[in-house]
Design a protein around this motif. Structure first.
Motif, short mmCIF file in Angstrom:
data_model
loop_
_atom_site.label_atom_id
_atom_site.label_comp_id
_atom_site.label_asym_id
_atom_site.label_seq_id
_atom_site.Cartn_x
_atom_site.Cartn_y
_atom_site.Cartn_z
N PHE A 1 0.47 4.24 -2.71
CA PHE A 1 0.32 5.66 -2.38
C PHE A 1 1.50 6.48 -2.90
N LEU B 1 -5.80 9.76 -4.94
CA LEU B 1 -4.95 9.59 -3.76
C LEU B 1 -5.73 9.93 -2.49
N HIS B 2 -6.42 11.05 -2.50
CA HIS B 2 -7.21 11.45 -1.34
C HIS B 2 -8.30 10.43 -1.05
N TYR C 1 -8.59 3.45 2.67
CA TYR C 1 -7.61 2.62 3.37
C TYR C 1 -7.72 2.84 4.87
N ASP C 2 -7.80 4.09 5.29
CA ASP C 2 -7.94 4.38 6.72
C ASP C 2 -9.23 3.80 7.27
N ARG D 1 -6.74 7.02 0.17
CA ARG D 1 -6.23 7.13 1.54
C ARG D 1 -7.38 7.07 2.54
N GLY D 2 -8.49 7.73 2.23
CA GLY D 2 -9.66 7.68 3.10
C GLY D 2 -10.21 6.28 3.22
N ALA E 1 1.14 9.52 -5.42
CA ALA E 1 1.72 10.82 -5.06
C ALA E 1 2.60 11.36 -6.20
N TRP F 1 0.83 -1.21 0.00
CA TRP F 1 0.00 0.00 0.00
C TRP F 1 0.86 1.26 0.00
N LEU F 2 1.99 1.21 0.68
CA LEU F 2 2.88 2.36 0.67
C LEU F 2 3.37 2.65 -0.74
#
Length: 141
Positions: A60, A77-78, A84-85, A81-82, A64, A56-57
């Motif tokens: 991202f 990306l935004h 994933y969190d 990330r949401g 990026a 996942w890193l």
């Protein structure tokens, strides 16, 4: 040796982005380079997601890189990330049974991928078990 006048010394040099904007061909070339690099990093991350490590890193990171030049990538990306969190928060609230089931499902994805990529048959050949043809991937048969 050329010396700068005091007026020239005080002028700030244009930044990297400003120099890119001055030359359309250079700008286009730069955007293509960012697209290729970001796309390759993104694909590598997607492939690495089910495996232990920073999948996942890497995803991202690829997004990026793309987001430096492409607004759609910044939005993705935004959004990613949401999600994933939210996923990690949800998983953290689940029982041990659910977390274990997710771990086992991930393990099955890894094993299936290794089988399809012929990794088991390759290793079998290294240890003298090449007659175990059932380890051979149907994709590389």
């Amino acid at each position: 040796m050329e010396t700068l006048s005091s007026a020239e010394e005080d002028e700030p040099r244009p930044g990297f982005r400003a120099r890119l904007e001055e030359k359309p061909t250079l700008r286009r070339t730069y955007r293509v380079g960012v697209a290729i690099l970001g796309g390759l990093v993104l694909i590598a991350g997607i492939v690495a997601i089910p495996y232990p490590g920073p999948g996942w890193l890497i995803v991202f990171g690829g997004l990026a890189i793309l987001a430096t030049e492409f607004m759609w990538a910044k939005r993705v990306l935004h959004y990613a990330r949401g999600k994933y969190d939210a996923w990690t928060d949800w998983l953290g609230r689940q029982s041990l049974v659910v977390r274990t089931a997710v771990l086992l499902a991930t393990g099955l994805v890894v094993l299936a991928t290794l089988y399809l990529l012929n990794a088991f048959y390759l290793v079998a050949g290294w240890v003298g078990l090449e007659r175990w043809t059932w380890l051979q991937s149907p994709l590389f048969g």
